[in-house]
Design an enzyme around this catalytic site. Structure first.
Site, PDB file in Angstrom:
ATOM      1  N   LYS A  53      13.241   4.684 -47.337  1.00 11.37           N
ATOM      2  CA  LYS A  53      13.600   5.627 -48.891  1.00 11.37           C
ATOM      3  C   LYS A  53      14.028   4.839 -50.067  1.00 11.37           C
ATOM      4  CE  LYS A  53      11.111   9.745 -46.958  1.00 11.37           C
ATOM      5  NZ  LYS A  53      10.924  10.831 -46.411  1.00 11.37           N
ATOM      6  N   GLN A  97      15.501  15.502 -45.369  1.00 12.67           N
ATOM      7  CA  GLN A  97      14.186  14.293 -44.504  1.00 12.67           C
ATOM      8  C   GLN A  97      13.648  15.657 -43.225  1.00 12.67           C
ATOM      9  OE1 GLN A  97      12.886  11.453 -44.521  1.00 12.67           O
ATOM     10  NE2 GLN A  97      12.373  11.865 -42.875  1.00 12.67           N
ATOM     11  N   ASP A 120       7.973  16.092 -53.077  1.00 12.53           N
ATOM     12  CA  ASP A 120       7.497  15.977 -51.450  1.00 12.53           C
ATOM     13  C   ASP A 120       6.138  16.801 -52.006  1.00 12.53           C
ATOM     14  OD1 ASP A 120       7.976  14.349 -49.842  1.00 12.53           O
ATOM     15  OD2 ASP A 120       9.461  15.195 -49.095  1.00 12.53           O
TER      16      ASP A 120
END
Length: 292
Positions: A53, A97, A120
């Protein structure tokens, strides 16, 4: 019949080039799109995901705020860091994460991230906007699937789509996005409690497999000409492979003899997830730019 292979890598690169142009335009206005990426602990898979990422962010001309925390970080410490990032105007998106260590509540973490920076789409407000058909961020992997379907001119409106898997990351949001008026699909959501999966998949115009079960979708489960989108990324032991394992999806590659379109693993949905994450960071940055 030979299926058309849907190239997520090529489409992902095209989207990322567009993101790079938008990031450059924002920089000319004095705004550098920035994603804060928080990793708690040293899980090898998570480390790999975070590095990919960060690499993608830098290639797109965006800033990655890299925050690495030890496994023993307390829940309160993590929530305090998220609160600081929420108030930092130079940070436009926040990504924690997953998974976090067991002593930290993932639900509390998701709720702590400001919906304005929730790239997200895990915050309850973000999920609610998606379900209610309101504007907001789309979850990255399901959005990537929709972009692939659009790129290959696959009709979704009126199609019967069978989604396999009910995770909060893929299955549930995928089903909810497909029934929004702009997509207008008829959706059946199957899961571990479904008694006769084959009976449902044989009816499907589009099968989206996101169960995390290697090769579970067999050719006899797919009707001729159906579209198969394989979201599964599974590690299977393979002593002949350099790393001792190989990646495979939830669909047996033999289904390509039956279907019209097929996403490979790797190279299908995976690259689209990162592309749509970058797109969400740009959206968040654009919203910030309009306020200053």
């Amino acid at each position: 019949m030979s299926a058309v292979i849907m190239d997520g890598k090529a489409l992902g690169l095209k989207i990322r080039e567009g993101v790079k142009e938008k990031a450059s335009a924002l920089k000319e206005k004095g705004i550098t799109p920035c994603l804060a990426v928080i990793l708690v602990g040293e899980d090898p898979a998570s480390l790999s995901y975070v590095k990919s990422k960060e690499k993608a962010l830098h290639e797109a001309g965006m800033e990655s705020r890299d925050i690495r925390l030890p496994e023993k970080t307390s829940e309160d410490q993590l929530l305090s860091i998220i609160a600081d990032l929420n108030n930092d105007e130079k940070v436009h998106g926040i990504l924690v994460q997953s998974p976090v260590p067991k002593h930290i509540s993932e639900e509390k973490v998701n709720q702590a991230v400001s919906p304005k920076k929730d790239v997200d789409c895990f915050h309850p407000e973000s999920v609610g906007n998606m379900v209610l058909g309101r504007q907001g961020f789309f979850p990255c992997t399901p959005h990537g699937v929709l972009m692939l379907l659009r790129e290959y001119d696959i009709p979704v409106a009126g199609a019967h789509v069978v989604v396999i898997g009910r995770s909060n990351i893929v299955g549930k949001p995928m089903a909810n996005l497909l029934i929004r008026r702009e997509y207008n699909a008829t959706v059946t959501l199957c899961h571990t409690g479904t008694k006769d999966l084959k009976a449902f998949t044989l009816q499907a115009d589009i099968v989206i497999a996101a169960a995390g079960s290697p090769g579970m979708i067999k050719p006899d489960m797919i009707k001729d000409g159906a579209v198969v989108i394989d979201v599964g990324i599974n590690r299977v032991s393979d002593t002949s492979a350099p790393k001792g394992y190989r990646l495979c999806g939830d669909a047996d590659p033999a289904v390509m003899r039956k279907c019209s379109f097929f996403t490979p693993v790797p190279g299908g949905v995976g690259p689209m997830t990162i592309a749509m994450l970058l797109n969400n960071v740009i959206e968040a940055s654009n919203k910030f730019e309009k306020k200053i």
